[in-house]
Design a protein around this motif. Structure first.
Motif, PDB file in Angstrom:
ATOM      1  N   GLY A  36      56.923  41.936  62.209  1.00 43.60           N
ATOM      2  CA  GLY A  36      57.207  42.004  60.617  1.00 43.60           C
ATOM      3  C   GLY A  36      57.246  40.715  60.081  1.00 43.60           C
ATOM      4  N   CYS A  37      56.445  40.581  58.969  1.00 40.78           N
ATOM      5  CA  CYS A  37      56.569  39.302  58.107  1.00 40.78           C
ATOM      6  C   CYS A  37      56.230  39.587  56.700  1.00 40.78           C
ATOM      7  CB  CYS A  37      55.472  38.138  58.635  1.00 40.78           C
ATOM      8  SG  CYS A  37      54.071  39.079  58.769  1.00 40.78           S
ATOM      9  N   SER A  38      56.625  38.656  55.869  1.00 42.03           N
ATOM     10  CA  SER A  38      56.068  38.835  54.377  1.00 42.03           C
ATOM     11  C   SER A  38      55.837  37.401  53.769  1.00 42.03           C
ATOM     12  CB  SER A  38      57.200  39.310  53.575  1.00 42.03           C
ATOM     13  OG  SER A  38      58.331  38.583  53.639  1.00 42.03           O
ATOM     14  N   ALA A  39      54.865  37.333  52.932  1.00 46.74           N
ATOM     15  CA  ALA A  39      54.790  35.929  52.443  1.00 46.74           C
ATOM     16  C   ALA A  39      54.213  36.255  50.784  1.00 46.74           C
ATOM     17  CB  ALA A  39      53.545  35.536  52.920  1.00 46.74           C
ATOM     18  N   SER A  40      54.679  35.362  49.992  1.00 48.25           N
ATOM     19  CA  SER A  40      54.247  35.381  48.444  1.00 48.25           C
ATOM     20  C   SER A  40      52.989  34.463  48.264  1.00 48.25           C
ATOM     21  CB  SER A  40      55.263  34.778  47.529  1.00 48.25           C
ATOM     22  OG  SER A  40      56.286  35.609  47.620  1.00 48.25           O
ATOM     23  N   TYR A  41      51.868  34.993  47.361  1.00 54.12           N
ATOM     24  CA  TYR A  41      50.642  34.383  47.158  1.00 54.12           C
ATOM     25  C   TYR A  41      50.624  34.112  45.557  1.00 54.12           C
ATOM     26  CZ  TYR A  41      49.767  36.206  51.796  1.00 54.12           C
ATOM     27  OH  TYR A  41      49.774  36.422  53.136  1.00 54.12           O
ATOM     28  N   THR A  42      50.427  32.987  45.216  1.00 53.71           N
ATOM     29  CA  THR A  42      49.990  32.492  43.834  1.00 53.71           C
ATOM     30  C   THR A  42      48.599  32.216  43.884  1.00 53.71           C
ATOM     31  OG1 THR A  42      52.315  31.774  43.487  1.00 53.71           O
ATOM     32  CG2 THR A  42      50.731  31.134  41.848  1.00 53.71           C
ATOM     33  N   MET A  43      47.782  33.030  42.844  1.00 59.49           N
ATOM     34  CA  MET A  43      46.539  32.979  42.792  1.00 59.49           C
ATOM     35  C   MET A  43      46.153  32.351  41.332  1.00 59.49           C
ATOM     36  SD  MET A  43      44.473  35.316  45.074  1.00 59.49           S
ATOM     37  CE  MET A  43      43.186  34.088  45.187  1.00 59.49           C
ATOM     38  N   ALA A  44      44.980  31.560  41.050  1.00 59.54           N
ATOM     39  CA  ALA A  44      44.785  31.067  39.718  1.00 59.54           C
ATOM     40  C   ALA A  44      44.132  32.631  39.391  1.00 59.54           C
ATOM     41  CB  ALA A  44      43.810  30.052  39.637  1.00 59.54           C
ATOM     42  N   GLY A  45      44.114  32.800  37.868  1.00 58.74           N
ATOM     43  CA  GLY A  45      43.750  34.153  37.436  1.00 58.74           C
ATOM     44  C   GLY A  45      42.537  33.675  36.529  1.00 58.74           C
ATOM     45  N   VAL A  46      41.587  34.996  36.001  1.00 58.99           N
ATOM     46  CA  VAL A  46      40.648  34.617  35.140  1.00 58.99           C
ATOM     47  C   VAL A  46      41.074  34.044  33.886  1.00 58.99           C
ATOM     48  CG1 VAL A  46      38.598  35.711  34.173  1.00 58.99           C
ATOM     49  CG2 VAL A  46      39.510  36.790  36.444  1.00 58.99           C
ATOM     50  N   ASN A  47      42.133  34.223  33.467  1.00 60.41           N
ATOM     51  CA  ASN A  47      42.722  33.536  32.303  1.00 60.41           C
ATOM     52  C   ASN A  47      42.002  33.934  31.072  1.00 60.41           C
ATOM     53  OD1 ASN A  47      44.669  31.818  30.956  1.00 60.41           O
ATOM     54  ND2 ASN A  47      43.190  30.102  31.103  1.00 60.41           N
ATOM     55  N   LEU A  48      41.476  35.171  30.824  1.00 66.25           N
ATOM     56  CA  LEU A  48      40.651  35.911  29.856  1.00 66.25           C
ATOM     57  C   LEU A  48      41.774  36.178  28.512  1.00 66.25           C
ATOM     58  CD1 LEU A  48      37.720  36.135  28.927  1.00 66.25           C
ATOM     59  CD2 LEU A  48      37.890  38.419  29.880  1.00 66.25           C
ATOM     60  N   PHE A  66      48.988  44.763  37.585  1.00 67.22           N
ATOM     61  CA  PHE A  66      48.670  43.705  38.511  1.00 67.22           C
ATOM     62  C   PHE A  66      47.299  43.334  38.179  1.00 67.22           C
ATOM     63  CE2 PHE A  66      46.487  43.162  42.502  1.00 67.22           C
ATOM     64  CZ  PHE A  66      47.020  42.025  42.969  1.00 67.22           C
ATOM     65  N   VAL A  67      46.071  44.135  38.077  1.00 68.62           N
ATOM     66  CA  VAL A  67      44.887  43.663  37.705  1.00 68.62           C
ATOM     67  C   VAL A  67      44.794  43.423  36.409  1.00 68.62           C
ATOM     68  CG1 VAL A  67      42.488  44.638  37.310  1.00 68.62           C
ATOM     69  CG2 VAL A  67      44.054  45.681  39.415  1.00 68.62           C
ATOM     70  N   GLY A  68      45.777  43.719  35.574  1.00 71.13           N
ATOM     71  CA  GLY A  68      45.609  42.971  34.087  1.00 71.13           C
ATOM     72  C   GLY A  68      46.039  41.681  34.171  1.00 71.13           C
ATOM     73  N   ALA A  69      46.870  41.279  34.978  1.00 72.05           N
ATOM     74  CA  ALA A  69      47.513  39.993  35.087  1.00 72.05           C
ATOM     75  C   ALA A  69      46.693  39.091  35.574  1.00 72.05           C
ATOM     76  CB  ALA A  69      48.959  40.004  36.218  1.00 72.05           C
ATOM     77  N   LEU A  70      45.732  39.416  36.752  1.00 71.41           N
ATOM     78  CA  LEU A  70      44.671  38.893  37.358  1.00 71.41           C
ATOM     79  C   LEU A  70      43.659  38.331  36.449  1.00 71.41           C
ATOM     80  CD1 LEU A  70      44.287  40.546  40.788  1.00 71.41           C
ATOM     81  CD2 LEU A  70      45.647  38.444  40.333  1.00 71.41           C
ATOM     82  N   ILE A  71      43.357  39.358  35.221  1.00 74.14           N
ATOM     83  CA  ILE A  71      42.303  38.944  34.531  1.00 74.14           C
ATOM     84  C   ILE A  71      42.569  38.235  33.615  1.00 74.14           C
ATOM     85  CG2 ILE A  71      40.578  40.294  32.893  1.00 74.14           C
ATOM     86  CD1 ILE A  71      40.851  42.553  34.645  1.00 74.14           C
ATOM     87  N   THR A  72      43.946  38.339  32.948  1.00 73.17           N
ATOM     88  CA  THR A  72      44.269  37.758  31.576  1.00 73.17           C
ATOM     89  C   THR A  72      45.174  36.520  31.715  1.00 73.17           C
ATOM     90  OG1 THR A  72      46.508  39.158  31.303  1.00 73.17           O
ATOM     91  CG2 THR A  72      44.321  39.947  30.385  1.00 73.17           C
ATOM     92  N   LYS A  73      45.956  36.317  32.820  1.00 69.06           N
ATOM     93  CA  LYS A  73      46.914  35.158  33.046  1.00 69.06           C
ATOM     94  C   LYS A  73      46.312  34.070  33.655  1.00 69.06           C
ATOM     95  CE  LYS A  73      50.893  37.790  33.174  1.00 69.06           C
ATOM     96  NZ  LYS A  73      52.383  38.309  34.061  1.00 69.06           N
ATOM     97  N   PRO A  74      46.874  32.708  33.525  1.00 68.19           N
ATOM     98  CA  PRO A  74      46.402  31.681  34.226  1.00 68.19           C
ATOM     99  C   PRO A  74      46.537  31.852  35.701  1.00 68.19           C
ATOM    100  CG  PRO A  74      47.554  30.975  32.259  1.00 68.19           C
ATOM    101  CD  PRO A  74      47.551  32.423  32.644  1.00 68.19           C
ATOM    102  N   SER A  75      47.830  32.096  35.987  1.00 64.67           N
ATOM    103  CA  SER A  75      47.904  32.604  37.536  1.00 64.67           C
ATOM    104  C   SER A  75      49.020  33.657  37.638  1.00 64.67           C
ATOM    105  CB  SER A  75      48.844  31.184  38.038  1.00 64.67           C
ATOM    106  OG  SER A  75      49.697  31.070  37.432  1.00 64.67           O
ATOM    107  N   HIS A  76      48.841  34.362  38.698  1.00 65.18           N
ATOM    108  CA  HIS A  76      49.750  35.365  39.099  1.00 65.18           C
ATOM    109  C   HIS A  76      50.343  35.357  40.463  1.00 65.18           C
ATOM    110  CE1 HIS A  76      51.732  39.294  38.150  1.00 65.18           C
ATOM    111  NE2 HIS A  76      51.001  39.803  39.377  1.00 65.18           N
ATOM    112  N   THR A  77      51.530  35.679  40.801  1.00 68.68           N
ATOM    113  CA  THR A  77      52.161  35.580  41.799  1.00 68.68           C
ATOM    114  C   THR A  77      52.577  37.067  42.606  1.00 68.68           C
ATOM    115  OG1 THR A  77      53.300  33.464  41.533  1.00 68.68           O
ATOM    116  CG2 THR A  77      54.153  34.725  43.372  1.00 68.68           C
TER     117      THR A  77
END
Length: 353
Positions: free
Chosen positions: A207-219, A160-171
């Motif tokens: 109770g609830c849930s939601a998805s979040y798509t964040m831009a990543g660092v894209n390194l 998960f952390v690796g995806a935030l660092i290396t990908k353009p975005s992650h959900t």
């Protein structure tokens, strides 16, 4: 003939009693109708039964969307089991309307599970925070909270952390049980004799849930602008072995709204011909959105010293920095996250005179 909204909602509850025999879509509708009926009764002063408490504790779809305008994760802790600091100043949720009820969320706190790739990997509990609501959109904050990684899901959390660092975005998604204070307004004809038409009520365990798509660092290796050389601060050369050290100032561009404190990172360094030539230490990496100025200390391996030193002082080179060895950080979670990292940096001809 006027029919009270709670009666209309409650009439659909029967769907849930035969949920196992009907399609998932209708089961969802039945669960939602049952939860709405429970909340309507609660808001009109009729209490929340044990059965209703169980009903609203499920994710019945009251949250229709989620977004984070920023996310701060401090990954420098050495706690065992892993526990990190997590917060956001801008959590926005889209909320579904409850028939017959006008409500404004004014305060919220929650117990949450972080889910990535359909796997529960960590949990955190937020402190109580004020909330504002405009129409069906509610905005609140996530105060600094301990993010506790499940002991058997460290590899998944590192991914998960690796995806935030290396990908353009992650959900990813958050599954929550919230305690909320709401200002409720119900037409007087539907509340009498149960209560007032407008009142502030606290509801626990929604109770609830939601998805979040964040831009990543894209390194990554395809982003040539991710790392940029700025200047040479100092250099040393061993006159006997030719081994050298370069202290560089570089820019790490972070196009996301992520604030990531990663600490010191030691990355394997490969030259433009694909030959491993040493390591690069990125000191105190604490990323904020935008340009981050970082000190990088390059230490050559003895075998590659003479050739590499000549190249970077006469014509420059393009290097690839990677955490492939899995030893890029003293923190084992971050080290594992860096396995997926491959970032390029172009070094111009350095003036070492």
């Amino acid at each position: 003939m006027k029919i009270a909204p709670y009666a209309l909602v409650a009439s659909a509850v029967v769907l849930s009693t035969t949920a196992s025999a009907i399609p998932a879509f209708f089961k969802r509708a039945g669960d939602q109708a049952a939860a709405f009926a429970c909340l309507f009764n609660y808001f009109t002063g009729q209490g929340l039964s044990d059965a209703c408490s169980m009903t609203i504790a499920t994710d019945f779809g009251i949250v229709t969307s989620g977004s984070l305008s920023d996310l701060t994760i401090d990954l420098t802790s050495s706690a065992d089991p892993p526990s990190f600091k997590w917060s956001s100043t801008g959590l926005t949720l889209g909320l579904l309307s409850i028939p017959g009820v006008s409500y404004q969320v004014t305060e919220a706190k929650s117990r949450n599970i972080l889910n990535d790739n359909n796997i529960d990997i960590a949990r955190f509990e937020t402190p109580s925070a004020s909330a504002t609501q405009s129409g069906a959109s509610m905005t609140t904050t996530v105060g600094q909270s301990p993010l506790i990684v499940y002991t058997d899901k460290q590899a998944q959390f590192s991914a998960f952390v690796g995806a935030l660092i290396t990908k353009p975005s992650h959900t990813f998604s958050l599954k929550s049980s919230g305690d909320v204070t709401v200002l409720v307004t119900i037409p007087v004809s539907y509340t009498l004799p149960f209560g007032m038409p407008s009142t502030s009520i606290k509801v626990n365990g929604v109770g609830c849930s939601a998805s979040y798509t964040m831009a990543g660092v894209n390194l990554n290796i395809n982003n040539s602008n991710g790392l940029q050389f700025k200047s040479l601060s100092s250099h040393t050369v061993d006159p006997i072995t030719g081994a050298f050290s370069l202290t560089l100032t570089i820019i790490l561009k972070n196009p996301s709204q992520l604030y990531l404190n990663l600490g010191d990172l030691t990355l394997d360094t490969v030259d433009g011909t694909g030959v491993a030539v040493g390591t690069t230490l990125l000191q105190a990496v604490n990323l904020v959105p935008g340009d981050n100025t970082i000190t990088a200390i390059v230490t050559s391996s003895a075998a590659a010293s003479a050739t590499l030193y000549k190249k970077v002082t006469t014509m420059g080179d393009t290097w690839t920095l990677t955490g492939a060895a899995g030893t890029g950080s003293k923190n084992t979670v971050v080290a594992a996250a860096l396995v997926s990292l491959k970032a390029m940096i172009t070094i111009p001809a350095l003036n070492v005179n």
